[in-house]
Scaffold this motif. Structure first.
Motif, PDB file in Angstrom:
ATOM      1  N   LEU A 252      -5.504   0.985   0.423  1.00  0.00           N
ATOM      2  CA  LEU A 252      -5.691   0.268   1.831  1.00  0.00           C
ATOM      3  C   LEU A 252      -5.653   1.128   3.050  1.00  0.00           C
TER       4      LEU A 252
ATOM      5  N   ARG B 234      -3.437  -0.761  -3.443  1.00  0.00           N
ATOM      6  CA  ARG B 234      -3.355  -1.653  -3.997  1.00  0.00           C
ATOM      7  C   ARG B 234      -3.674  -1.905  -5.399  1.00  0.00           C
TER       8      ARG B 234
ATOM      9  N   THR C 293       1.257  -3.930  -4.031  1.00  0.00           N
ATOM     10  CA  THR C 293       1.115  -2.665  -3.243  1.00  0.00           C
ATOM     11  C   THR C 293       1.752  -1.745  -3.219  1.00  0.00           C
TER      12      THR C 293
ATOM     13  N   TRP D  75       6.514   0.608  -5.388  1.00  0.00           N
ATOM     14  CA  TRP D  75       5.978  -0.804  -4.940  1.00  0.00           C
ATOM     15  C   TRP D  75       6.466  -1.256  -3.756  1.00  0.00           C
TER      16      TRP D  75
ATOM     17  N   ASP E 228       5.850  -4.456  -2.582  1.00  0.00           N
ATOM     18  CA  ASP E 228       5.927  -5.748  -2.567  1.00  0.00           C
ATOM     19  C   ASP E 228       7.236  -6.528  -2.989  1.00  0.00           C
TER      20      ASP E 228
END
Length: 121
Positions: A66, A81, A86, A101, A103
């Motif tokens: 990303l 990603r 993410t 991670w 997220d």
């Protein structure tokens, strides 16, 4: 007749003796150079036409970079990603490190010390 020598006389329209041996290699070199340049330009056109087909096979829906941030000359921090998650990766230097991670909210809450959290009114 033993004393007569045969002399050759060049025809009137020809180049002097020896110049053909000098000009012909240069014409071959120049022709070869033009041919190589033409082949390079032709291959560039062909590769531009083939690039969408090659790139279409290499695309993936589940894995993508990303963003990327260069920290110094060697190290780079990348936001990736993978599927629906993410993550953050540190590459370069001695080793590459997966930092985790982003997220997962429980991971973010556990990384912040309690003293830095300010309650909202």
């Amino acid at each position: 007749m033993s004393g007569t020598a045969a002399t050759s006389v060049a025809p009137a329209g020809d180049l002097p003796a020896g110049t053909g041996a000098f000009i012909m290699p240069w014409l071959v070199y120049c022709g070869s150079f033009v041919l190589v340049i033409a082949l390079i330009l032709l291959s560039q056109k062909v590769l531009k036409r083939l690039l969408p087909y090659v790139a279409a096979r290499r695309q993936t829906r589940h894995l993508a970079v990303l963003e990327s941030l260069a920290l110094d000359q060697r190290r780079k921090l990348s936001l990736i990603r993978c599927g629906d998650k993410t993550g953050v990766i540190l590459t370069g230097g001695g080793t590459d490190v997966f930092l985790g991670w982003t997220d997962d909210e429980s991971t973010l809450e556990n990384t912040l010390p309690n003293s830095t959290m300010v309650p909202h009114d």
